[in-house]
Design an enzyme around this catalytic site. Sequence first.
Site: not given
Ligand code: GLA
Length: 697
Positions: A451, A519
């Site tokens: 990420d 997301d």
């Molecule tokens: C980001 C990612 C999510 C998740 C969060 C965890 O927002 O896009 O899918 O992994 O971080 O903190």
Amino acid sequence: MKITEKNRVFILETEKTQYVFGAADDGTLCHIHWGDKAKEDDFAARFEANEKHRNGTEELAKNEYIGNSGQIFRPQSIIMNYADGCREALLKYQSYKIKEENDSMSLEVTLADEPYGIYVTLIYRIYKGYDLIERNSVIENMSKETAVIQKAASAELNLPSRRPYYSLNPNGSWGAEFTVEKTQVRNGTLVYQSTHGRSSHTNNPFFVLYENAGETYGEVFFGALKWSGNFKTEIARDWSGSTRVVIGINDTDFSYVLRPSESFETPVAVCGRTIGLAEMSNQMNSFAVEHILPKRYAKEPLPVLYNSWEATEFDVDSESQQRLAELAAKIGCELFVMDDGWFGQRKNDRAGLGDWYVNPVKFPQGLKPLIDKVNSLGMKFGLWFEPEMVNPDSDLYRAHPDWIYHYDTRDRTQIRNQFILNITKPEVKEFVFEVMDRMLCEYNIEYIKWDMNRAFTESGAENLENAQELWVIHTQAVYEIADRLKEKHKGLQLECCSSGGGRADLGAMSHFDMVWTSDNTDPVDRLDIQYGFSLLYPIKCMRAWVTDTNRYSRPYDWDFRFNVSMQGSLSIGGNLSKYSEEELAIHKKYIDLYKSVRNVIQFGRFYRLANYADDGIYATEYVGDKKCVLFVCKNVNSFYKDRYHHVKLMGLDPDAEYSVNWERCTEKFSGAYLMAKGLDIEMGGTLESKIIVIDKN
Ligand code: GLA
């Protein structure tokens, strides 16, 4: 596939197109043609490249890679800053090389700014079976003086029509990545770019241009950059109506110092011309599988994944994850990924990033019991990292406050309570590799979700002589670490995530096996996102979760959610421990169905048959050798007025017989019938959906 040169005119022939340019008598490299095929001899006389470049003046000339010299006031491909104070790049044709490889051919044309010993090689590569041309450039300093590159594009492209083109690019944001807007390119310069340090949620490093085209008709010109850092796409239309595209690394806050004997290679732009958007998407889709994605998994279907994020957020522990794993296995998931929250003092997003040790309270015996359990259930185990980041509240930051990008005179901006590690420092880059490598050595981890949750600010890198190179070095370091991890841990799969789809581009897809697109898992929003993604990026890379998030209180049933997510790489993200037996059974039913058709979805030909704006429904079709899958979704419409819909199928064998498996009966039709006459589909109420599997007999 053929490349020829005659009288300093170069003709690149792809399956259905020709790309032609030539060196004019004064050495300028001029663009001649990109489109349908003419006869080779039509171009041989080379007059197109002369007459002050055919359009009367230098200002209006069409060029292959123009510098900022003379009367060039439009966006340029290359800008140099030489030791004697000259800030113009003036490139003249020198030589060429044609190379034949297995299923590709490349043409390398070298230009030179002779007084300064700067050589620029333009690389054009074409592939068997595609109307795509990979383009990039290599800039070499053969002089005894240091020179500075201020701008170096990957490619400059000229479009034939004088009428205004339409451009498609996302006007996105977090939660709305890839939501494409259609903009007419009037006179002036339309710029899509990122200065975020990643390709960003806003614009994406690609261009799609057409005058009058749809899925099946009209000339479409497009290109996508294999780059996950700052980029810039300039689409300029001059007063004479000519449209040009310059695409590459963003020149904002960028420069690159080229010492004697050094060279700089720009990222590749994969460009093409097709008739219709469907052909564009299909060529790019299979090209990515054949030639872009990391080889190990490129041709294997992706497993059905369970991800714990939406279910547990930071509140992970061995027991609750094991319970989720049992349920995930029960419904048919093949890979269990534990997301954020497992490491350091991570209870929320305010602490822990950088401290990549297993939290001893949440996992008193380490991750082994959980991973053993996941493996014993027949699933692979995956883990979340955000390796480029550090929270100020972490042991890592307390020990190394100088490991982040910063300026001593400025406050350090926190975004999501975190800073970016300066991985242009070799020791920091090594640390980032080691934290993941150590976990991979210790545990049976077969998947990493990498990420990256913030954009760059205060981009100071005191370690670099020229800190403006950090945009390039950082992105290259990310790719290098990903490649090293894969090299050392052979079976490892990598997912690229950046607060959703902030780093979903062809660069990421050259080093990671898939991307997290957004997301936002709201299925209606997701259809827009998936539409934009599907234009140029491979369907199989698009992870698509079914979740129980219902942000906008829309009354989705499971059928609708699965319908949307099955159009990509199906994944599950809901809190399974809250579901009834009946809901779990629905999950299992759809996962089983997905497994039976996923080869068709991830590798078949793909067609967008209908969209909300024009048709009131959203319909996509995936065609494989033996099966075809049709997805139809309806948003919010009047029940009576918008009840009947009609779709014509595409890409079938007209002479073959197909069985259309409706819910209650099966009907047989020829491929010709399904494509010419089509199917009438009744879609009752709001948010209704259908998955129709069609067998080829
Ligand atoms: C980001 C990612 C999510 C998740 C969060 C965890 O927002 O896009 O899918 O992994 O971080 O903190």
